[in-house]
Design a protein around this motif. Structure first.
Motif, mmCIF file in Angstrom:
data_model
loop_
_atom_site.group_PDB
_atom_site.id
_atom_site.type_symbol
_atom_site.label_atom_id
_atom_site.label_comp_id
_atom_site.label_asym_id
_atom_site.label_seq_id
_atom_site.Cartn_x
_atom_site.Cartn_y
_atom_site.Cartn_z
ATOM 1 N N MET A 79 11.777 -9.968 14.451
ATOM 2 C CA MET A 79 11.659 -8.525 14.549
ATOM 3 C C MET A 79 11.337 -7.952 13.173
ATOM 4 N N GLN A 80 10.633 -6.842 13.152
ATOM 5 C CA GLN A 80 10.331 -6.152 11.903
ATOM 6 C C GLN A 80 10.747 -4.707 12.037
ATOM 7 N N ARG A 81 11.388 -4.193 11.012
ATOM 8 C CA ARG A 81 11.778 -2.781 10.957
ATOM 9 C C ARG A 81 11.219 -2.191 9.675
ATOM 10 N N ASN A 82 10.549 -1.056 9.762
ATOM 11 C CA ASN A 82 10.008 -0.361 8.601
ATOM 12 C C ASN A 82 10.886 0.842 8.287
ATOM 13 N N LEU A 134 0.812 -1.221 0.000
ATOM 14 C CA LEU A 134 0.000 0.000 0.000
ATOM 15 C C LEU A 134 0.847 1.274 0.000
ATOM 16 N N LYS A 135 2.032 1.200 0.579
ATOM 17 C CA LYS A 135 2.939 2.348 0.629
ATOM 18 C C LYS A 135 4.254 1.928 -0.038
ATOM 19 N N LYS A 194 9.978 -3.051 4.287
ATOM 20 C CA LYS A 194 9.857 -3.862 5.497
ATOM 21 C C LYS A 194 11.029 -4.824 5.558
ATOM 22 N N ILE A 195 11.718 -4.827 6.680
ATOM 23 C CA ILE A 195 12.852 -5.732 6.891
ATOM 24 C C ILE A 195 12.498 -6.649 8.059
ATOM 25 N N TYR A 196 12.587 -7.946 7.824
ATOM 26 C CA TYR A 196 12.292 -8.945 8.843
ATOM 27 C C TYR A 196 13.585 -9.654 9.233
#
Length: 63
Positions: free
Chosen positions: A46-49, A8-9, A14-16
């Motif tokens: 962990m997820q980092r946007n 959507l963006k 997104k980094i997992y």
């Protein structure tokens, strides 16, 4: 580590990151005079946007 762009963006990456942990420790502080032994085993995900529109990589993290 896996990466994908947000559907959507499209500017959002997104980094997992998945870690596997195994450790043991002895706790001498919880119960005076007694040691409690613990073993921990399992995975941590962990997820980092990141906002790729921001040029400075250290400023891209979206909280």
């Amino acid at each position: 580590m896996n990466e994908e762009m947000d559907e959507l963006k499209p500017y959002l990456k997104k980094i997992y990151i998945t870690l596997y942990l195994y450790y043991s420790f002895k706790d001498y502080t919880t119960v005076p005079g007694t040691k409690l032994e613990y073993v921990v085993e399992g995975s941590l995900a962990m997820q980092r946007n990141l906002n790729t529109l921001i040029p400075d990589e250290d400023q891209q993290i979206q909280w």
